[in-house]
Design a protein around this motif. Structure first.
Motif, PDB file in Angstrom:
ATOM      1  N   VAL A   1      -1.126  -7.583  -5.517  1.00 37.24           N
ATOM      2  CA  VAL A   1      -1.878  -8.140  -4.551  1.00 37.24           C
ATOM      3  C   VAL A   1      -1.243  -9.075  -3.781  1.00 37.24           C
ATOM      4  O   VAL A   1      -1.621  -9.017  -2.565  1.00 37.24           O
ATOM      5  CB  VAL A   1      -3.376  -8.566  -5.244  1.00 37.24           C
ATOM      6  N   PHE A   2      -0.757  -9.991  -4.442  1.00 41.68           N
ATOM      7  CA  PHE A   2      -0.471 -11.243  -3.598  1.00 41.68           C
ATOM      8  C   PHE A   2       0.973 -11.136  -3.162  1.00 41.68           C
ATOM      9  O   PHE A   2       1.528 -12.011  -2.023  1.00 41.68           O
ATOM     10  CB  PHE A   2      -0.541 -12.569  -4.430  1.00 41.68           C
ATOM     11  N   ILE A   3       1.890 -10.198  -3.469  1.00 40.04           N
ATOM     12  CA  ILE A   3       3.142 -10.004  -2.949  1.00 40.04           C
ATOM     13  C   ILE A   3       3.358  -8.885  -2.212  1.00 40.04           C
ATOM     14  O   ILE A   3       3.927  -8.872  -1.024  1.00 40.04           O
ATOM     15  CB  ILE A   3       4.251 -10.209  -3.887  1.00 40.04           C
ATOM     16  N   ASN A   4       3.088  -7.366  -2.886  1.00 43.05           N
ATOM     17  CA  ASN A   4       3.457  -6.510  -2.290  1.00 43.05           C
ATOM     18  C   ASN A   4       2.216  -5.887  -1.169  1.00 43.05           C
ATOM     19  O   ASN A   4       2.686  -5.191  -0.317  1.00 43.05           O
ATOM     20  CB  ASN A   4       3.263  -5.279  -3.397  1.00 43.05           C
ATOM     21  N   ASN A   5       1.249  -6.422  -1.296  1.00 44.74           N
ATOM     22  CA  ASN A   5       0.031  -5.980  -0.507  1.00 44.74           C
ATOM     23  C   ASN A   5       0.083  -6.999   0.828  1.00 44.74           C
ATOM     24  O   ASN A   5      -1.038  -7.450   1.091  1.00 44.74           O
ATOM     25  CB  ASN A   5      -1.305  -6.122  -1.053  1.00 44.74           C
ATOM     26  N   THR A   6       1.164  -7.244   1.455  1.00 40.83           N
ATOM     27  CA  THR A   6       1.255  -8.054   2.566  1.00 40.83           C
ATOM     28  C   THR A   6       1.527  -7.498   3.957  1.00 40.83           C
ATOM     29  O   THR A   6       1.922  -6.284   3.679  1.00 40.83           O
ATOM     30  CB  THR A   6       2.512  -9.171   2.228  1.00 40.83           C
ATOM     31  N   PRO A   7       0.894  -7.639   4.819  1.00 41.69           N
ATOM     32  CA  PRO A   7       1.538  -6.889   6.271  1.00 41.69           C
ATOM     33  C   PRO A   7       2.907  -6.933   6.567  1.00 41.69           C
ATOM     34  O   PRO A   7       3.298  -5.549   6.894  1.00 41.69           O
ATOM     35  CB  PRO A   7       0.808  -8.013   7.180  1.00 41.69           C
ATOM     36  N   GLU A   8       3.788  -7.836   6.177  1.00 40.98           N
ATOM     37  CA  GLU A   8       5.035  -7.590   6.017  1.00 40.98           C
ATOM     38  C   GLU A   8       5.724  -6.231   5.261  1.00 40.98           C
ATOM     39  O   GLU A   8       6.575  -5.526   5.721  1.00 40.98           O
ATOM     40  CB  GLU A   8       6.068  -9.003   5.744  1.00 40.98           C
ATOM     41  N   ASN A   9       5.318  -6.561   3.987  1.00 42.18           N
ATOM     42  CA  ASN A   9       5.739  -5.368   3.343  1.00 42.18           C
ATOM     43  C   ASN A   9       5.377  -4.105   3.352  1.00 42.18           C
ATOM     44  O   ASN A   9       5.870  -3.121   3.464  1.00 42.18           O
ATOM     45  CB  ASN A   9       5.299  -5.672   1.798  1.00 42.18           C
ATOM     46  N   ASP A  10       3.950  -3.978   4.140  1.00 48.31           N
ATOM     47  CA  ASP A  10       3.309  -2.609   4.447  1.00 48.31           C
ATOM     48  C   ASP A  10       4.127  -1.987   5.665  1.00 48.31           C
ATOM     49  O   ASP A  10       4.326  -0.940   5.846  1.00 48.31           O
ATOM     50  CB  ASP A  10       1.763  -3.084   4.862  1.00 48.31           C
ATOM     51  N   ALA A  11       4.581  -3.029   6.586  1.00 46.39           N
ATOM     52  CA  ALA A  11       5.404  -2.769   7.925  1.00 46.39           C
ATOM     53  C   ALA A  11       6.559  -2.039   7.300  1.00 46.39           C
ATOM     54  O   ALA A  11       7.015  -0.838   8.238  1.00 46.39           O
ATOM     55  CB  ALA A  11       5.495  -3.815   8.516  1.00 46.39           C
TER      56      ALA A  11
END
Length: 210
Positions: free
Chosen positions: A57-67
Motif C-alpha cells: 500500500v505504502f511503497i508499491n502502490n505509488t504513482p512512480e511505481n505504477d508508471a
C-alpha cells in the motif's frame, strides 16, 4: 531446559528427583505445547500478511511505481499476481487457524498426530509458495525491463543489445537470488524452528502411541 527436556532425562536416569508422569499426563503436556506452537505459526503468518499488505500500500502502490509498471507493460499482470497472492496468503492463514482450533480441542492421540503432520506440511508449502512467488515476480519484472527499458531500446546494434541483455539479466539474477536466499534463511529461521519443535512433539506422541 523446559519441562519436556526434564521429563526425557527422568526416563533416562532412574536415580533422579524429577517427577514421574503417566501417559495421560504426557499427552496433555505435548498437546499443550503443540497448540502453543501452531498458535505462534498462526500469529507470525498474520503479522507477515499485515507487513506485506502495508508495504504494498505504502511503497508499491505509488504513482512512480505504477508508471514504471505501465512503461514495462506488466502493470495489470503484476497487479493481478499481487491480488491473487493476497487471496492465497489469506487461505494459508485460515488453514493455520482451522488447524489451531482442531489441535486445541483434540482429545484423541491419533487425531492430534495427524493434525501435527498436516500443519508441518502446510507450513512447508507456505514457505515454498512465498519463495516461488518472489522468483516468478522477479522473472516477469526482469524480462519486461529488458524488453521495454528505454536505455536498451535506444541501442541500435543488435549485438550491443544482446550484450546488455546478458549483463542486465545476469545482474538481476544474482541480485534476486541473493534476496530470495535471504528470505529463505529468514523463513527457515522462524518457521523452521517451530517445525522442529512440532516434529519433536510428534516423535514423543509416537512413543505414547506404541
Amino acid at each position: 531446559m523446559d519441562e519436556l527436556d526434564l521429563l526425557k532425562n527422568s526416563w533416562k536416569q532412574s536415580q533422579n528427583n524429577y517427577p514421574k508422569y503417566n501417559d495421560d499426563e504426557l499427552y496433555k503436556m505435548l498437546h499443550k505445547k503443540s497448540t502453543s506452537i501452531v498458535k505462534w505459526i498462526l500469529i507470525i503468518s498474520i503479522i507477515e500478511l499485515i507487513i506485506i499488505t502495508s508495504l504494498d500500500v505504502f511503497i508499491n502502490n505509488t504513482p512512480e511505481n505504477d508508471a514504471i509498471l505501465l512503461k514495462y507493460h506488466v502493470y495489470h499482470l503484476l497487479k493481478g499476481v499481487t491480488y491473487l497472492h493476497y487471496c492465497i496468503i489469506i487461505g494459508f492463514v485460515y488453514t493455520f487457524y482451522i488447524n489451531f482450533k482442531k489441535i486445541n480441542v483434540s482429545d484423541n492421540l491419533k487425531k492430534l498426530m495427524a493434525n501435527i503432520l498436516f500443519v508441518k506440511k502446510i507450513t512447508n508449502y507456505y514457505i515454498i509458495y512465498n519463495l516461488s512467488v518472489m522468483a516468478i515476480t522477479a522473472i516477469i519484472y526482469s524480462i519486461a525491463a529488458m524488453l521495454y527499458d528505454p536505455t536498451i531500446q535506444q541501442m541500435g546494434s543488435t549485438k550491443n543489445k544482446l550484450v546488455l541483455y546478458l549483463g542486465f539479466g545476469f545482474g538481476l539474477a544474482v541480485s534476486f537470488s541473493l534476496l530470495i536466499a535471504l528470505f529463505y534463511f529468514i523463513y527457515k529461521l522462524i518457521y523452521g524452528r517451530l517445525i522442529k519443535k512440532l516434529t519433536r512433539n510428534y516423535e514423543e506422541l509416537k512413543k505414547l502411541d506404541l
